[in-house]
Design a protein around this motif. Structure first.
Motif, short mmCIF file in Angstrom:
data_model
loop_
_atom_site.label_atom_id
_atom_site.label_comp_id
_atom_site.label_asym_id
_atom_site.label_seq_id
_atom_site.Cartn_x
_atom_site.Cartn_y
_atom_site.Cartn_z
N ILE A 91 -3.48 -0.63 -2.51
CA ILE A 91 -3.71 -1.87 -1.78
C ILE A 91 -4.03 -1.60 -0.32
N THR A 92 -3.31 -0.66 0.29
CA THR A 92 -3.48 -0.44 1.73
C THR A 92 -3.78 1.00 2.09
N ARG A 93 -3.96 1.89 1.12
CA ARG A 93 -4.11 3.29 1.47
C ARG A 93 -5.19 4.00 0.67
N LEU A 94 -5.83 4.97 1.31
CA LEU A 94 -6.72 5.89 0.62
C LEU A 94 -5.85 6.98 0.01
N ARG A 95 -6.04 7.26 -1.26
CA ARG A 95 -5.33 8.35 -1.94
C ARG A 95 -6.36 9.43 -2.24
N LEU A 96 -6.30 10.54 -1.53
CA LEU A 96 -7.34 11.55 -1.59
C LEU A 96 -6.80 12.87 -2.14
N THR A 97 -7.58 13.47 -3.01
CA THR A 97 -7.30 14.82 -3.49
C THR A 97 -8.33 15.74 -2.87
N LEU A 98 -7.88 16.70 -2.09
CA LEU A 98 -8.77 17.59 -1.34
C LEU A 98 -8.52 19.05 -1.70
N ASN A 99 -9.46 19.88 -1.34
CA ASN A 99 -9.25 21.31 -1.51
C ASN A 99 -8.20 21.82 -0.52
N ASP A 100 -8.20 21.23 0.67
CA ASP A 100 -7.27 21.67 1.71
C ASP A 100 -6.97 20.52 2.66
N SER A 107 -2.95 3.55 10.27
CA SER A 107 -1.58 3.46 10.78
C SER A 107 -0.73 4.65 10.40
N GLY A 108 -1.26 5.54 9.58
CA GLY A 108 -0.49 6.73 9.22
C GLY A 108 -1.30 7.65 8.31
N VAL A 109 -0.97 8.94 8.36
CA VAL A 109 -1.57 9.95 7.48
C VAL A 109 -0.43 10.71 6.82
N ILE A 110 -0.42 10.73 5.48
CA ILE A 110 0.66 11.35 4.73
C ILE A 110 0.10 12.55 3.97
N LYS A 111 0.44 13.74 4.39
CA LYS A 111 0.03 14.95 3.68
C LYS A 111 1.15 15.32 2.70
N LEU A 112 0.96 14.95 1.43
CA LEU A 112 1.99 15.18 0.43
C LEU A 112 2.16 16.65 0.12
N ASN A 113 1.05 17.38 0.10
CA ASN A 113 1.07 18.82 -0.16
C ASN A 113 -0.28 19.38 0.28
N LYS A 114 -0.64 20.55 -0.21
CA LYS A 114 -1.87 21.20 0.25
C LYS A 114 -3.13 20.54 -0.26
N THR A 115 -3.00 19.71 -1.29
CA THR A 115 -4.20 19.11 -1.88
C THR A 115 -4.22 17.59 -1.91
N ASN A 116 -3.10 16.94 -1.60
CA ASN A 116 -3.04 15.48 -1.69
C ASN A 116 -2.64 14.86 -0.36
N VAL A 117 -3.42 13.86 0.05
CA VAL A 117 -3.15 13.18 1.31
C VAL A 117 -3.40 11.69 1.12
N GLN A 118 -2.64 10.88 1.82
CA GLN A 118 -2.84 9.44 1.83
C GLN A 118 -3.07 9.00 3.27
N ILE A 119 -4.05 8.10 3.45
CA ILE A 119 -4.35 7.57 4.77
C ILE A 119 -4.18 6.05 4.71
N ILE A 120 -3.28 5.52 5.53
CA ILE A 120 -2.97 4.10 5.52
C ILE A 120 -4.00 3.37 6.37
N PRO A 147 6.83 5.75 -0.25
CA PRO A 147 5.98 6.69 0.48
C PRO A 147 5.06 7.51 -0.41
N VAL A 148 5.49 7.83 -1.62
CA VAL A 148 4.65 8.63 -2.51
C VAL A 148 4.01 7.79 -3.60
N GLY A 149 4.18 6.48 -3.54
CA GLY A 149 3.50 5.59 -4.46
C GLY A 149 3.98 5.64 -5.89
N LEU A 150 5.19 6.16 -6.13
CA LEU A 150 5.69 6.28 -7.50
C LEU A 150 6.64 5.15 -7.87
N HIS A 151 6.78 4.16 -7.00
CA HIS A 151 7.68 3.05 -7.31
C HIS A 151 7.18 2.23 -8.50
N HIS A 152 5.87 2.29 -8.77
CA HIS A 152 5.34 1.54 -9.89
C HIS A 152 5.91 2.04 -11.22
#
Length: 670
Positions: free
Chosen positions: A435-444, A459-472, A209-214
């Motif tokens: 491969i399948t997701r946008l990894r975005l760093t935002l102000n908010d 297929s999903g939106v993952i808000k990791l914290n206040k500045t990082n979001v992933q969109i599948i 989910p957080v892309g750290l498996h690599h």
């Protein structure tokens, strides 16, 4: 950027060099298929293919340095990759056993063995990360005229060389400690045998989910902790002969993934389909068939996993446990196969002739068992706990199209739309993709419109914290991310308002269009001086690519509706709105040029999206003093974007116009 966000950035960049592995797997796999026992000694063609693949595997550390430097650079420029290569050669040369012996005044046989392993992926990653940071910092630096040739990107390799020179000295003392620690960790897992393999696989899935498996994979799959599972397996008979591989052991950190990816997850997909509500089955079937095929054939599982990962976390935990169990069983029974990319059918077939493969057909038998386990366990859990998996949503749940298809498949339109729903360029700090997701760093990240993303097909939106979001977003993630970066960098014509309308006004309510007899006369939405579109200092508008109409240099603070209709779209930054007139005309009122970058400053919204308006109703209020001082231009186009549906535009106003009173132009009915 916080630690998690930075690790996300590294994780995405790792996909650049890792993506080269399928080429090595195919080349070496075919070579071993031709000559499974002689690894090229009995066939010139096999030797040619095996050595070609080995050229990639044997130089993975260099690929990591180059790929990560490129992948983490701010503009994905080749100069960053070149600097990564320079940095790698400087650092590894200074830390080679011969150089260490000479610098420290030691006999060669007393140099720590760790330096014999300095050409490894860990050092490649370290060099790549540092080089990318140096590139992002120094690639725009302008030197004195006497040194102007070395300004900008040419400066980065020089700075990188100096930094690597400085880094070499502490690493002479720290690297043996780090290396021995990694080896100890790897040996502790290896010492646990199949149990350790199962534990690794469990955490491999949990980190998806957080892309750290690599990062976890690099310990077990590459030569960081002495395990080196993938390269040694791909090395086949040669690795076996050289003592780098052990039959029945090498590959155990990979083999158990085949039953999961090829069989287990498709079983879960079938369960999700069977538990979907009847009215949603057609939509769910299209989604699950595509996702299950990707998992079975290529081993790419993210589209399927993300379909239930966040709506039913307990199911995902079950999936991680079952993955660990599968890898444990395969390792315990010594049913072995390996992969160069992922555990799909392609890699399974290529493994059949590898001398290190063992009892591959049993992995297929195990796969059928896990298909049943996944199907019945997922079906039971979904029914018992009413998990909101695809097709189980409430009928009125926001963000789901009834036909299950994205609003648009056009990359350009999607890029514009995603920029808008994340808050526009003013909210964007960085854009990356996997491969399948946008990894975005935002102000908010709170600004991100999740419902609009789902309407676009995400297929999903993952808000990791206040500045990082992933969109599948699926397989087009990299294309969309690249297009978004180009748009925000101003490298292509940006027509955000048009994109929003052309993507079927994705955030707009349904508009009942009432045919109007005769022509439609628009009133001026602003007071000010009329400017011809040909004189607008923006190629998108002056070329009339956006549409036909006029522009106004405003002198008043109010922006009014130019016709009766519905406000189909007001951008988050309030710099523009789209109005669908009652005769079906799609009208765009764009205040100023490039004003999206102001982040909403200078604009006050007076009406909400979806509001029905009469000609002359106030929609926005402007701070003309601020806009004049900060905008590229305050010239404001007012255009009809679907003019081709009418007989043209006539009766253009000239000179000064008064908001809500002066006729601006007429849309002629066919």
């Amino acid at each position: 950027m916080n630690i998690l966000g930075y690790l996300q950035k590294i994780g995405r960049a790792l996909m650049v060099p890792v993506a080269t592995l399928p080429a090595a797997a195919i080349l070496m796999g075919i070579g071993y298929w031709i000559d499974p026992t002689g690894w090229g000694s009995n066939s010139a063609l096999a030797a040619f293919l095996i050595k070609s693949g080995a050229a990639i595997i044997d130089n993975m550390s260099i690929l990591f340095a180059v790929g990560i430097a490129y992948g983490m650079s701010k503009d994905k420029d080749g100069a960053a990759a070149l600097s990564g290569l320079v940095g790698y050669y400087v650092l590894t040369t200074l830390l080679s056993p011969g150089a260490v012996a000479q610098i420290q005044g030691l006999p060669l046989d007393q140099v720590p063995k760790a330096f014999a392993k300095i050409n490894n992926q860990f050092i490649g990653i370290l060099v790549g990360v540092i080089t990318a940071e140096l590139y992002n910092r120094f690639s725009s630096v302008e030197l004195h005229k006497a040194l102007a040739f070395f300004s900008g990107r040419r400066l980065v390799p020089i700075v990188t060389s100096v930094v690597m020179l400085a880094l070499a000295f502490p690493l002479m003392y720290l690297w043996p400690i780090v290396f021995n620690g990694l080896v100890h960790f790897g040996e502790s897992i290896m010492g646990m045998g199949p149990v350790g393999a199962g534990i690794y696989a469990f955490f491999n899935r949990l980190l998806i989910p957080v892309g750290l498996h690599h990062a976890l994979n690099s310990v077990f799959w590459f030569d960081v902790a002495g395990i080196n599972d993938i390269p040694n397996f791909l090395g086949g008979a040669k690795s076996l002969a050289e003592g780098k591989a052990v039959l029945g052991v090498t590959g155990m950190y990979q083999a158990g993934f085949f039953p999961i990816m090829m069989f287990g997850l498709p079983g879960a997909a079938l369960a999700i389909y069977h538990t979907a509500k009847p009215q949603n089955k057609a939509r769910v079937a299209s989604l699950m068939i595509a996702a299950a095929f990707a998992a079975f054939f290529t081993g790419v599982t993210e589209p399927l996993e993300f379909s239930f990962m966040f709506v039913a976390p307990a199911l995902y935990l079950l999936h991680a446990v079952l993955t660990g169990l599968s890898v444990y069983i395969a390792a315990s029974m010594q049913w072995i196969a390996g992969f160069g990319f992922s555990a799909g059918l392609v890699d399974l077939v290529l493994s059949t002739k590898n001398p290190l493969a063992k009892d591959i057909l049993m992995l297929v038998v195990q796969g059928f068992a896990f298909f049943a386990i996944y199907y019945f366990s997922f079906r039971f859990a979904i029914k018992t706990f009413n998990f909101k998996t695809p097709g189980q949503e409430e009928d009125d749940e926001e963000g789901v199209e009834q036909d299950g298809s994205p609003v648009s498949s056009d990359t350009d339109s999607l890029a514009h739309a995603y920029i808008d729903l994340i808050g526009g360029g003013a909210n964007v700090v960085g854009i990356d993709s996997c491969i399948t997701r946008l990894r975005l760093t935002l102000n908010d990240t709170a600004i991100v419109d999740e419902a609009a993303a789902k309407r676009l097909g995400a297929s999903g939106v993952i808000k990791l914290n206040k500045t990082n979001v992933q969109i599948i977003v699926g397989a087009k993630a990299e294309l969309i991310a690249t297009r978004m970066s180009q748009l925000l960098a101003g490298k292509v014509i940006e027509v955000p308002a048009v994109a929003a309308v052309k993507v079927a006004a994705f955030a707009a309510p349904a508009v009942a269009v009432k045919p109007v007899m005769g022509n439609l006369v628009l009133v001026a939405p602003m007071s000010g001086e009329v400017v011809s579109l040909l004189q607008v200092p923006d190629a998108a508008f002056s070329s009339k690519a956006v549409g036909e109409g006029l522009a106004i240099r405003p002198t008043g603070k109010l922006v009014l509706a130019p016709a009766d209709g519905v406000i189909a779209k007001i951008f988050n930054t309030n710099h523009a709105f789209a109005l669908i007139a009652d005769n079906g005309a799609e009208l765009i009122v764009h205040i100023g040029l490039d004003t999206v970058k102001l982040g909403g400053k200078g604009f006050t919204r007076l009406l909400e999206q979806g509001s029905r308006v009469k000609a002359g109703d106030a929609v926005l209020e402007l701070d003309l003093e601020y806009l004049t001082a900060n905008a590229v231009s305050i010239i404001s186009p007012v255009v009809v974007s679907n003019v081709e549906q009418f007989d043209g535009v006539i009766d253009f106003a000239v000179g000064q116009v008064e908001a809500g009173k002066t006729a601006l132009y007429t849309i002629k009915a066919k």
